[in-house]
Design a protein around this motif. Structure first.
Motif, short mmCIF file in Angstrom:
data_model
loop_
_atom_site.label_atom_id
_atom_site.label_comp_id
_atom_site.label_asym_id
_atom_site.label_seq_id
_atom_site.Cartn_x
_atom_site.Cartn_y
_atom_site.Cartn_z
N LYS A 143 5.75 4.33 3.51
CA LYS A 143 6.14 4.30 4.92
C LYS A 143 5.28 5.29 5.70
O LYS A 143 5.22 6.47 5.36
N ILE A 144 4.65 4.80 6.74
CA ILE A 144 3.73 5.63 7.51
C ILE A 144 4.46 6.79 8.20
O ILE A 144 3.93 7.91 8.29
N ASN A 145 5.70 6.56 8.65
CA ASN A 145 6.43 7.61 9.38
C ASN A 145 6.88 8.75 8.47
O ASN A 145 7.39 9.76 8.95
N GLU A 146 6.73 8.63 7.15
CA GLU A 146 7.11 9.71 6.23
C GLU A 146 5.93 10.61 5.87
O GLU A 146 6.11 11.63 5.19
N ILE A 147 4.74 10.26 6.30
CA ILE A 147 3.55 11.05 5.95
C ILE A 147 3.63 12.46 6.53
O ILE A 147 3.35 13.45 5.84
N LYS A 148 4.03 12.55 7.78
CA LYS A 148 4.13 13.86 8.43
C LYS A 148 5.11 14.76 7.71
O LYS A 148 4.88 15.96 7.53
N LYS A 149 6.21 14.19 7.25
CA LYS A 149 7.24 14.96 6.55
C LYS A 149 6.72 15.48 5.21
O LYS A 149 6.96 16.65 4.85
N LEU A 150 6.00 14.66 4.47
CA LEU A 150 5.48 15.08 3.17
C LEU A 150 4.35 16.09 3.28
O LEU A 150 4.08 16.84 2.35
N ALA A 184 0.86 -1.18 0.00
CA ALA A 184 0.00 0.00 0.00
C ALA A 184 0.90 1.23 0.00
O ALA A 184 2.05 1.18 0.45
N PHE A 185 0.38 2.33 -0.52
CA PHE A 185 1.18 3.56 -0.54
C PHE A 185 0.25 4.77 -0.55
O PHE A 185 -0.95 4.64 -0.86
N VAL A 186 0.80 5.92 -0.19
CA VAL A 186 0.03 7.16 -0.21
C VAL A 186 0.67 8.14 -1.18
O VAL A 186 1.89 8.09 -1.42
N SER A 208 -5.03 -1.49 7.23
CA SER A 208 -5.49 -1.13 8.57
C SER A 208 -4.52 -0.17 9.25
O SER A 208 -4.93 0.79 9.91
N ALA A 209 -3.20 -0.40 9.07
CA ALA A 209 -2.19 0.46 9.69
C ALA A 209 -2.25 1.87 9.12
O ALA A 209 -2.19 2.87 9.86
N PHE A 210 -2.37 1.99 7.78
CA PHE A 210 -2.47 3.31 7.15
C PHE A 210 -3.78 3.99 7.53
O PHE A 210 -3.80 5.20 7.82
N HIS A 211 -4.86 3.24 7.51
CA HIS A 211 -6.17 3.83 7.78
C HIS A 211 -6.27 4.41 9.19
O HIS A 211 -6.88 5.46 9.39
N LYS A 212 -5.67 3.74 10.14
CA LYS A 212 -5.72 4.22 11.52
C LYS A 212 -5.10 5.60 11.64
O LYS A 212 -5.64 6.50 12.30
N VAL A 213 -3.96 5.81 10.98
CA VAL A 213 -3.27 7.10 11.04
C VAL A 213 -4.01 8.18 10.27
O VAL A 213 -4.24 9.30 10.75
#
Length: 372
Positions: free
Chosen positions: A148-155, A137-139, A196-201
């Motif tokens: 990577k979920i921890n890179e969302i805040k940076k982007l 999965a990706f955003v 599920s991991a991405f959706h939660k965040v």
């Protein structure tokens, strides 16, 4: 029933044409030979869970996200359960938000795979991004990709300085009161742990009105099985190239015999010709000629006029729904297999009844005149 839901019922009822045509895979070519045909799509088989979510989305956006919350990791049961058990599990989850009527419509949608093209559409959109290698999965945040979920805040920090993505009409937007927010598009397969991991965040950020959360279906490893479709709007034409020499006189004899057999039919378009010939024996030849004309007119596939096409779907659905329970399936099959002829007869039934009344009166008047 609301107009939109009534439209869905009519569309799915008429979609039964696809079911009946798909059952015509075996057609007789000769007395002892048959042909079996399968219609396979160019895309692989799509998961029923995703198709169920599209059905929910058509009901309402709120039901889509409510359904999504209950099936976040449902796909893990697919590895341990049989296909039938997994199918029933999906229906059980959907039953929390649908009544019995809509559950039956969902089953019908599954049978004709009505929402499979919608899943494939999102798959094509994801392929155009393109997806990063090795990501389940990706955003995409304003043209920047990450799995990577921890890179969302940076982007998200410089998202406003980049071009805002174009959103399609069929996109699934998380309910929010604000639209002018950074857009985060999640490409993932609903029901998996990665999703599920991405959706939660992302759902948490959307609830805090930090982002506009959009979900698009994405299957990293599509099924190896073919996607078999119903034969709606598809014609399988088989032509025999075997020519035989026949005597013309024999051909004419066979043709005449066939016509005579057809004229033995008692009722044609509301006329009881057996009774008419018994009462008006002196007009037997004229009645036979009229009967042949009606039989041949039934076989003609004349183009329908614009006024004849109005409300045909409503009339067909109304006729099927008003029929007795045990006859409704038979009537549905008859209408879908003989739709062009049925449509014309349906429109002209009052005219035919009126003409038949006049013809019988004329015959009776002539008979009485001859007696006097």
């Amino acid at each position: 029933m609301a107009p939109a839901k009534a439209t869905n019922v009519v569309r799915l009822l008429l979609g039964s044409t696809a079911l009946w045509l798909s059952q015509l895979g075996s057609g007789t070519v000769a007395a002892s030979k048959s042909v079996t045909a399968h219609l396979a799509a160019k895309w692989p088989e799509t998961p029923l869970l995703l198709e169920a979510s599209e059905f929910m989305a058509e009901e309402s956006n709120e039901k889509f996200w409510q359904f999504l919350e209950t099936v976040q990791e449902l796909a893990i049961y697919k590895q341990t359960e049989s296909d039938y058990s997994y199918y029933n599990l999906i229906l059980k989850k959907a039953g929390q938000f649908l009544d019995n009527l809509h559950i039956n419509l969902l089953k019908f949608a599954f049978s004709i795979r009505a929402y499979s093209p919608a899943i494939q559409m999102f798959q094509q959109i994801a392929a155009d991004e393109p997806p990063p290698d090795g990501c389940n999965a990706f955003v995409v945040i304003h043209k920047k990709h990450t799995c990577k979920i921890n890179e969302i805040k940076k982007l998200l920090k410089k998202a406003a300085s980049r071009t805002r993505p174009y959103l399609f009409k069929g996109d699934h937007k998380f309910p929010t009161n604000k639209e002018n927010l950074p857009v985060v598009i999640l490409y993932a397969e609903m029901g998996t742990r990665t999703f599920s991991a991405f959706h939660k965040v992302l759902s948490e950020k959307a609830q805090n009105e930090e982002i506009l959360y959009v979900l698009r279906h994405y299957i990293q490893k599509p099924s190896s099985r073919k996607m078999y479709l119903s034969g709606y709007g598809v014609e399988l034409a088989i032509k025999s190239t075997e020519y035989k020499a026949l005597d013309d006189t024999q051909v004419k004899t066979v043709t005449n015999t066939t016509v005579e057999d057809e004229t033995e039919t008692n009722e044609v378009q509301g006329f009881l010709f057996g009774k008419l010939k018994e009462i008006y024996s002196d007009l037997r030849d004229n009645l036979t000629a009229f009967q042949k004309y009606l039989i041949e007119s039934n076989k003609q596939m004349m183009p329908l006029k614009v006024w004849e096409l109005q409300d045909l779907s409503f009339q067909a659905a109304s006729q099927i729904m008003s029929a007795p329970v045990y006859d409704s399936i038979k009537l549905m099959k008859d209408i879908s297999q003989n739709f062009p002829i049925k449509a014309r007869l349906r429109m002209n039934i009052l005219i035919c009844l009126f003409q038949s009344t006049l013809n019988v009166k004329n015959l009776r008047s002539r008979h009485l005149y001859n007696k006097t």
